[in-house]
Design a protein around this motif. Structure first.
Motif, short mmCIF file in Angstrom:
data_model
loop_
_atom_site.label_atom_id
_atom_site.label_comp_id
_atom_site.label_asym_id
_atom_site.label_seq_id
_atom_site.Cartn_x
_atom_site.Cartn_y
_atom_site.Cartn_z
N GLU A 8 -1.09 -6.63 9.50
CA GLU A 8 0.20 -6.55 8.80
C GLU A 8 0.00 -6.44 7.30
OE1 GLU A 8 2.61 -9.82 10.07
OE2 GLU A 8 2.72 -9.08 12.12
N ASP A 9 -0.99 -7.17 6.77
CA ASP A 9 -1.28 -7.10 5.34
C ASP A 9 -1.74 -5.70 4.94
OD1 ASP A 9 -1.66 -8.29 2.69
OD2 ASP A 9 -3.81 -8.07 3.11
N LEU A 10 -2.64 -5.13 5.74
CA LEU A 10 -3.11 -3.77 5.45
C LEU A 10 -1.97 -2.76 5.53
CD1 LEU A 10 -6.58 -3.64 7.22
CD2 LEU A 10 -6.13 -3.37 4.78
N GLU A 11 -1.10 -2.92 6.51
CA GLU A 11 0.03 -2.01 6.63
C GLU A 11 0.94 -2.09 5.40
OE1 GLU A 11 0.54 -1.81 11.47
OE2 GLU A 11 1.62 -3.35 10.36
N GLN A 12 1.14 -3.29 4.90
CA GLN A 12 1.95 -3.46 3.69
C GLN A 12 1.26 -2.83 2.48
OE1 GLN A 12 5.01 -4.63 3.50
NE2 GLN A 12 5.12 -4.37 1.30
N GLN A 13 -0.04 -3.01 2.37
CA GLN A 13 -0.78 -2.41 1.27
C GLN A 13 -0.74 -0.88 1.33
OE1 GLN A 13 -4.72 -4.03 0.47
NE2 GLN A 13 -4.12 -5.93 1.48
N ILE A 14 -0.80 -0.34 2.54
CA ILE A 14 -0.72 1.11 2.73
C ILE A 14 0.65 1.61 2.27
CG2 ILE A 14 -0.60 2.96 4.47
CD1 ILE A 14 -2.78 1.35 6.00
N TYR A 15 1.69 0.90 2.64
CA TYR A 15 3.05 1.28 2.23
C TYR A 15 3.18 1.30 0.71
CZ TYR A 15 8.09 1.02 1.57
OH TYR A 15 9.36 1.25 1.16
N ILE A 16 2.64 0.28 0.06
CA ILE A 16 2.71 0.19 -1.40
C ILE A 16 1.91 1.33 -2.04
CG2 ILE A 16 2.01 -1.19 -3.40
CD1 ILE A 16 2.66 -3.69 -1.64
N ALA A 17 0.69 1.57 -1.54
CA ALA A 17 -0.14 2.64 -2.10
C ALA A 17 0.55 4.00 -1.94
CB ALA A 17 -1.51 2.65 -1.42
N CYS A 18 1.18 4.21 -0.79
CA CYS A 18 1.88 5.48 -0.56
C CYS A 18 3.06 5.62 -1.50
CB CYS A 18 2.34 5.54 0.89
SG CYS A 18 3.16 7.09 1.32
N SER A 19 3.83 4.56 -1.68
CA SER A 19 5.00 4.63 -2.55
C SER A 19 4.61 4.84 -4.01
CB SER A 19 5.87 3.38 -2.41
OG SER A 19 5.18 2.23 -2.86
N GLU A 20 3.40 4.40 -4.37
CA GLU A 20 2.91 4.59 -5.73
C GLU A 20 2.19 5.93 -5.89
OE1 GLU A 20 0.49 1.15 -6.40
OE2 GLU A 20 2.22 -0.13 -6.83
N GLY A 21 2.01 6.64 -4.79
CA GLY A 21 1.33 7.93 -4.85
C GLY A 21 -0.18 7.83 -4.93
N PHE A 23 -2.93 8.09 -3.02
CA PHE A 23 -3.34 8.54 -1.70
C PHE A 23 -4.80 8.23 -1.39
CE2 PHE A 23 0.28 11.26 -2.89
CZ PHE A 23 1.16 10.80 -1.93
N GLU A 24 -5.63 8.13 -2.40
CA GLU A 24 -7.03 7.76 -2.18
C GLU A 24 -7.12 6.34 -1.65
OE1 GLU A 24 -11.16 7.16 -4.67
OE2 GLU A 24 -9.70 8.60 -5.43
N CYS A 25 -6.39 5.44 -2.29
CA CYS A 25 -6.35 4.04 -1.84
C CYS A 25 -5.73 3.96 -0.44
CB CYS A 25 -5.55 3.20 -2.83
SG CYS A 25 -5.43 1.46 -2.38
N ASN A 27 -5.76 6.18 1.94
CA ASN A 27 -6.73 6.64 2.94
C ASN A 27 -7.79 5.59 3.22
OD1 ASN A 27 -5.49 9.12 3.38
ND2 ASN A 27 -6.62 10.10 1.72
N GLN A 28 -8.25 4.92 2.19
CA GLN A 28 -9.25 3.86 2.38
C GLN A 28 -8.67 2.71 3.20
OE1 GLN A 28 -10.37 2.86 -1.62
NE2 GLN A 28 -11.86 4.52 -1.78
N LEU A 29 -7.45 2.33 2.89
CA LEU A 29 -6.80 1.25 3.63
C LEU A 29 -6.54 1.64 5.08
CD1 LEU A 29 -4.26 0.12 0.89
CD2 LEU A 29 -6.23 -1.20 1.72
N GLU A 30 -6.18 2.90 5.32
CA GLU A 30 -5.96 3.36 6.68
C GLU A 30 -7.25 3.32 7.49
OE1 GLU A 30 -4.15 7.19 6.09
OE2 GLU A 30 -2.13 6.35 6.35
N GLN A 31 -8.37 3.64 6.86
CA GLN A 31 -9.66 3.55 7.55
C GLN A 31 -9.97 2.10 7.91
OE1 GLN A 31 -12.51 5.44 4.99
NE2 GLN A 31 -11.80 7.50 5.49
N GLN A 32 -9.70 1.18 6.98
CA GLN A 32 -9.91 -0.24 7.26
C GLN A 32 -9.01 -0.69 8.40
OE1 GLN A 32 -9.39 -2.66 3.75
NE2 GLN A 32 -10.74 -1.37 2.52
N LEU A 33 -7.77 -0.22 8.41
CA LEU A 33 -6.82 -0.59 9.45
C LEU A 33 -7.28 -0.10 10.82
CD1 LEU A 33 -4.06 -1.78 10.21
CD2 LEU A 33 -3.06 0.43 9.67
N GLU A 34 -7.73 1.14 10.90
CA GLU A 34 -8.22 1.68 12.17
C GLU A 34 -9.43 0.91 12.67
OE1 GLU A 34 -6.74 3.88 14.17
OE2 GLU A 34 -5.11 3.76 12.70
#
Length: 60
Positions: A8-21, A23-25, A27-34
């Protein structure tokens, strides 16, 4: 912190990174999540008492 909390924490971080634009961060967070989701799934494969996969269609 449980695995579910970490996911859940990673999902929230991904949402924040996406909203801030950032995308590199994102993608890294999505890899950690997977990776974390993959590890979480393997935990239940060997557990005979795990809920997942124990119910038959007629049990529902």
């Amino acid at each position: 912190m449980t695995v579910r909390d970490k996911i859940e924490d990673l999902e929230q971080q991904i949402y924040i990174a996406c909203s801030e634009g950032d995308f590199e961060c994102m993608n890294q967070l999505e890899q950690q999540l997977e990776t974390l989701r993959g590890k979480a799934n393997h935990v239940f494969e060997d557990d005979p008492y795990a809920i997942e996969g124990r119910f038959q269609e007629h049990d529902l």
